[in-house]
Design a protein around this motif. Sequence first.
Motif, PDB file in Angstrom:
ATOM      1  N   ASP A  48       0.892  -1.189   0.113  1.00 46.51           N
ATOM      2  CA  ASP A  48      -0.130   0.091  -0.109  1.00 46.51           C
ATOM      3  C   ASP A  48       1.063   1.415   0.156  1.00 46.51           C
ATOM      4  OD1 ASP A  48      -1.390   2.162   0.801  1.00 46.51           O
ATOM      5  OD2 ASP A  48      -2.726   1.141   2.131  1.00 46.51           O
ATOM      6  N   ILE A  49       0.870   2.014  -1.142  1.00 41.84           N
ATOM      7  CA  ILE A  49       1.863   3.009  -0.978  1.00 41.84           C
ATOM      8  C   ILE A  49       2.036   4.173  -0.220  1.00 41.84           C
ATOM      9  CG2 ILE A  49       2.311   2.566  -3.625  1.00 41.84           C
ATOM     10  CD1 ILE A  49       1.213   5.135  -4.277  1.00 41.84           C
ATOM     11  N   GLU A  50       0.630   4.483   0.121  1.00 39.59           N
ATOM     12  CA  GLU A  50       0.194   5.252   1.170  1.00 39.59           C
ATOM     13  C   GLU A  50       1.018   5.292   2.521  1.00 39.59           C
ATOM     14  OE1 GLU A  50      -1.654   8.174  -0.148  1.00 39.59           O
ATOM     15  OE2 GLU A  50      -0.959   8.932   1.527  1.00 39.59           O
ATOM     16  N   ILE A 202       4.882   3.129 -15.723  1.00 41.93           N
ATOM     17  CA  ILE A 202       5.366   3.413 -14.449  1.00 41.93           C
ATOM     18  C   ILE A 202       6.804   3.906 -14.621  1.00 41.93           C
ATOM     19  CG2 ILE A 202       5.475   2.921 -11.999  1.00 41.93           C
ATOM     20  CD1 ILE A 202       2.654   3.171 -13.122  1.00 41.93           C
ATOM     21  N   THR A 203       7.790   3.127 -15.138  1.00 41.23           N
ATOM     22  CA  THR A 203       9.291   3.282 -14.997  1.00 41.23           C
ATOM     23  C   THR A 203       9.575   4.542 -15.817  1.00 41.23           C
ATOM     24  OG1 THR A 203       9.289   1.927 -17.041  1.00 41.23           O
ATOM     25  CG2 THR A 203       9.718   0.878 -15.225  1.00 41.23           C
ATOM     26  N   GLY A 233       6.309  -1.909 -11.214  1.00 40.79           N
ATOM     27  CA  GLY A 233       7.520  -1.448 -12.012  1.00 40.79           C
ATOM     28  C   GLY A 233       7.979  -0.001 -11.199  1.00 40.79           C
ATOM     29  N   ILE A 234       7.665  -0.070  -9.884  1.00 41.94           N
ATOM     30  CA  ILE A 234       8.170   1.130  -9.073  1.00 41.94           C
ATOM     31  C   ILE A 234       9.581   1.127  -8.873  1.00 41.94           C
ATOM     32  CG2 ILE A 234       7.919   2.638  -7.013  1.00 41.94           C
ATOM     33  CD1 ILE A 234       4.963   1.670  -6.880  1.00 41.94           C
ATOM     34  N   GLU A 235      10.514   1.784  -9.565  1.00 42.24           N
ATOM     35  CA  GLU A 235      11.982   1.118  -9.318  1.00 42.24           C
ATOM     36  C   GLU A 235      12.673   2.417  -8.522  1.00 42.24           C
ATOM     37  OE1 GLU A 235      13.498   0.966 -13.467  1.00 42.24           O
ATOM     38  OE2 GLU A 235      12.832  -0.830 -13.461  1.00 42.24           O
ATOM     39  N   GLN A 248      -4.530   6.957  -4.458  1.00 38.99           N
ATOM     40  CA  GLN A 248      -4.253   5.705  -3.565  1.00 38.99           C
ATOM     41  C   GLN A 248      -4.086   4.495  -4.278  1.00 38.99           C
ATOM     42  OE1 GLN A 248      -7.371   4.818  -0.732  1.00 38.99           O
ATOM     43  NE2 GLN A 248      -6.659   6.456   0.760  1.00 38.99           N
ATOM     44  N   LEU A 249      -3.156   4.005  -4.218  1.00 34.93           N
ATOM     45  CA  LEU A 249      -2.492   2.995  -4.934  1.00 34.93           C
ATOM     46  C   LEU A 249      -2.082   1.533  -4.269  1.00 34.93           C
ATOM     47  CD1 LEU A 249      -0.969   4.676  -8.057  1.00 34.93           C
ATOM     48  CD2 LEU A 249      -3.342   4.084  -8.134  1.00 34.93           C
ATOM     49  N   LYS A 250      -2.037   0.476  -4.740  1.00 35.00           N
ATOM     50  CA  LYS A 250      -1.104  -0.541  -4.343  1.00 35.00           C
ATOM     51  C   LYS A 250       0.227  -0.121  -5.300  1.00 35.00           C
ATOM     52  CE  LYS A 250      -4.035  -4.156  -2.606  1.00 35.00           C
ATOM     53  NZ  LYS A 250      -3.887  -5.775  -2.974  1.00 35.00           N
ATOM     54  N   GLY A 251       1.182  -0.747  -4.786  1.00 27.75           N
ATOM     55  CA  GLY A 251       2.366  -0.735  -5.829  1.00 27.75           C
ATOM     56  C   GLY A 251       3.325  -1.798  -5.474  1.00 27.75           C
ATOM     57  N   GLN A 252       4.099  -2.225  -6.688  1.00 28.94           N
ATOM     58  CA  GLN A 252       5.071  -3.276  -6.844  1.00 28.94           C
ATOM     59  C   GLN A 252       6.397  -2.882  -7.409  1.00 28.94           C
ATOM     60  OE1 GLN A 252       1.707  -6.547  -8.106  1.00 28.94           O
ATOM     61  NE2 GLN A 252       3.761  -6.980  -8.216  1.00 28.94           N
TER      62      GLN A 252
END
Length: 275
Positions: A48-50, A202-203, A233-235, A248-252
């Motif tokens: 959960d990026i928040e 995203i990248t 792809g959150i680098e 509000q997002l989920k991230g990987q």
Amino acid sequence: AKKQGKNRYVWFEPTMENELRFRNELETGVRRGISNGEFVPFYEQQIDIETGRLVGFEMLARWNSPQLGLVKPDIFIPIAEDVGVIAELSEQLMVRAFADAQEWDPTLTLSVNISPVQLRDPWFAQKLLKLLVENNFPTHRLEIEITESCLHQDVGMVRAMIASLKNQGVRISLDDFGTGYSSLAQLRSLPFDRIKIDRSFITELGDAKASDKIVDAIISLGNGLEMPITAEGIENEQILTTLKRMGQLKGQGYLYGRPETAAQVRNRLTKAGRM
Ligand code: C2E
Ligand code: CA
Ligand code: CA
Ligand code: CA
């Protein structure tokens, strides 16, 4: 011209032969790998990026080949699809992943990728539900990820399968969103629980490129349709900061960590008090 032709012949044919031989060896290797249990699940964190809180894992297949070492799915998934063993491979991996995930904090979800070839089987949903029951894995912890190419098939059948899975509590994500053909039509015709924005958008974020506007628009779209969004792809921190501003997002992604083995995940969760 004759000489050229000859040169070409000499240069070209052995390559094709080698390619064929390599392909053949891979096919045999994949079949053997399944019998020998050489395929293993790796896991990528979903955050959960928040809050930065870990909410689940995506299972990513790896082939631990005695000849080739650790092989990535882009190599062996297409082969498993072509030779008709993808369902068997997927089941084997899921059984392992269910066992791994059963040791984790039960609030953590498990996402698995499902090939379009698997969805061509009209019994796919029934088989998956049976596998969940047999392995005593709660349906509500499972999320399946399907790509837009799944949907070029009989949409009626796919819709019915999705409905019966959702009825039992399994959630369905639309993976690699934005890369396929007729993305928007798919969103309208099928009741997805989540949209995963493709890594390629995203990248590139944060350089005021078109990607910023596209990602922003996809997030608005998700909000409008009440479909939660995952960004993959959150680098780096810059990308994360940009995304946090957008919604509000989920991230990987590699910022949070590379895909890990079951043992590494166990370690991570033990430290966090979530085993
Ligand atoms: P995917 O579902 O889009 O999975 C995300 C891919 O991006 C993974 O590659 C992951 O390791 C990689 N990745 C994650 N974060 C980052 C990042 O920050 N930067 C970059 N550059 N890459 C990142 P991987 O593990 O090689 O998997 C490739 C694809 O293979 C997956 O794409 C998925 O479509 C497929 N796949 C993996 N496991 C399975 C499986 O069990 N069954 C099926 N049918 N397909 C699978
Ligand atoms: Ca995926
Ligand atoms: Ca993806
Ligand atoms: Ca992909």
